[in-house]
Write an enzyme that holds these catalytic residues in place. Structure first.
Site, mmCIF file in Angstrom:
data_model
loop_
_atom_site.group_PDB
_atom_site.id
_atom_site.type_symbol
_atom_site.label_atom_id
_atom_site.label_comp_id
_atom_site.label_asym_id
_atom_site.label_seq_id
_atom_site.Cartn_x
_atom_site.Cartn_y
_atom_site.Cartn_z
ATOM 1 N N ASP A 1 0.839 -1.158 0.123
ATOM 2 C CA ASP A 1 0.034 0.008 0.297
ATOM 3 C C ASP A 1 0.852 1.196 -0.066
ATOM 4 O O ASP A 1 1.349 1.682 1.086
ATOM 5 C CB ASP A 1 -1.016 0.078 1.169
ATOM 6 C CG ASP A 1 -2.067 -1.006 1.270
ATOM 7 O OD1 ASP A 1 -2.766 -0.925 0.275
ATOM 8 O OD2 ASP A 1 -2.000 -1.794 1.868
ATOM 9 N N ASP B 1 -10.418 -7.199 0.552
ATOM 10 C CA ASP B 1 -9.815 -6.512 1.532
ATOM 11 C C ASP B 1 -9.282 -7.519 2.611
ATOM 12 O O ASP B 1 -9.756 -8.711 2.616
ATOM 13 C CB ASP B 1 -10.571 -5.199 2.136
ATOM 14 C CG ASP B 1 -9.728 -4.270 2.578
ATOM 15 O OD1 ASP B 1 -8.561 -4.336 2.672
ATOM 16 O OD2 ASP B 1 -10.273 -3.148 2.885
ATOM 17 N N HIS C 1 -11.283 -1.442 9.672
ATOM 18 C CA HIS C 1 -10.394 -2.276 10.164
ATOM 19 C C HIS C 1 -10.899 -2.483 11.692
ATOM 20 O O HIS C 1 -10.539 -3.609 12.425
ATOM 21 C CB HIS C 1 -9.221 -1.312 10.448
ATOM 22 C CG HIS C 1 -8.447 -0.989 9.039
ATOM 23 N ND1 HIS C 1 -8.707 0.206 8.411
ATOM 24 C CD2 HIS C 1 -7.615 -1.481 8.440
ATOM 25 C CE1 HIS C 1 -7.875 0.143 7.211
ATOM 26 N NE2 HIS C 1 -7.139 -0.945 7.396
#
Length: 340
Positions: free
Chosen positions: A66, A255, A185
């Site tokens: 990322d 994800d 998250h």
């Protein structure tokens, strides 16, 4: 890539343990992803990446990271330059569309050159979510703009820059994280917006960029489309929205399957994501016991998933040597100064 399984793994540290080497050789993840915990100095990163590519068994084994700019940069100086967040590019575009689009391309091209210096060949960029004023800040300045057309234009330019540098881009978070009311998250965001409004705004950049080679799902529950399952686990969202309405036929990766937005046993979650239509499952924290569960649920790539994975890998090429990178960087710095 024959025999690769439908998952992406993350090493736990800066060097592979003997157990990790044996495990990855046996469980054959399609690719790997790196985080700040995996990097220290240039030679260490190069050695780790080379070992992972060797374990993958092919020169185009995807090694993801990322590296967006702004808050989200796993490589920091002196390993790589600092870059501004996507919103800074959006501000340039708002005043000068041609300059903003060029800036987005240049940032993608420079990111690719930074990463390929270490052998890292895939970047989870661009973020083409369209944020709203009342959304959680987890996206925030990671978004180029609040206008879907601007987001699509700039995200596409950044992706083109990455591809020009031999790096596989991954657009995220399909079909749109911009309205999320929580950080996925930590918790499951729920979006109650009607589907026709989502189609007009949130889905629009992904629809414009439907030919990009890879995308990452959003761990978001869209109650107007599937009131029970988050997108990553929803056959309805993946088939009806991502594949049909958006028209995306590239590689679809989840994800991080270990994020708190998804509740349940990781083996079950991984199987459900694949059954729903994800091509590969991403696991990021490097926990060995968790990886065993994900690997156990992942099956060998085949059919459409294998076709899409092969097409995604075709975006990966050798580091370009004929581009004038100092000139690109000077041009980039001049354009960035406009947004300062």
């Amino acid at each position: 890539m024959s025999g690769s399984k439908a998952w992406i793994a993350a090493p736990a540290a800066r060097r592979l343990s003997a157990d990790e080497r044996r495990f990855f050789a046996d469980e054959r993840p399609w690719g790997f992803i790196l985080f700040a915990r995996n990097v220290s100095e240039a030679s260490q990163i190069e050695d780790l990446v080379a070992e992972l590519i060797d374990l993958g068994g092919r020169d185009t084994t995807p090694i993801f990271i990322d590296q967006e700019g702004g808050r989200i940069q796993r490589l920091r100086p002196p390993l790589a330059p600092e870059y501004p967040p996507a919103a800074s590019i959006g501000r340039v575009y708002a005043s000068d569309p041609a300059a903003g689009q060029r800036l987005a391309w240049l940032q993608g091209r420079l990111l690719a050159d930074d990463l390929m210096a270490f052998g890292i060949n895939a970047d989870c960029v661009p973020c083409v979510d369209v944020p709203t004023m009342d959304a959680h800040s987890v996206i925030g300045d990671r978004a180029y703009a609040t206008n879907p057309e601007a987001v699509a234009t700039l995200g596409g330019a950044a992706a083109d820059g990455l591809i020009a540098g031999g790096v596989l881009p991954v657009m995220k978070h399909i079909p749109g994280h911009g309205r999320g009311n929580a950080d996925s998250h930590l918790a499951l965001p729920v979006v109650t917006t009607p589907r026709d409004e989502l189609s007009r705004t949130d889905f629009a950049p992904f629809r414009s960029l439907q030919t990009l080679p890879a995308a990452m799902t959003a761990h978001i529950l869209y109650s107007a489309i599937d009131p029970v399952h988050p997108a990553t686990l929803s056959a309805t969202v993946i088939e009806s929205v991502i594949r049909d309405e958006i028209g995306f036929d590239g590689l679809l990766m989840s994800d991080d399957i270990s994020m708190k937005a998804l509740a349940g046993d990781l083996a079950e979650l991984s199987a459900r994501a694949l059954d729903a239509g994800c091509d590969v499952v991403l696991h990021c924290n490097g926990d060995f016991d968790e990886m065993r569960k994900i690997a156990g649920a992942a099956r060998p790539l085949s059919g459409d998933a294998q076709r899409r994975a092969e097409a995604a890998e075709s975006a990966i090429s050798a580091r370009a040597t004929n581009d004038d990178m100092p000139a690109f960087r000077a041009e980039y710095d001049a354009l960035v100064s406009v947004s300062a």
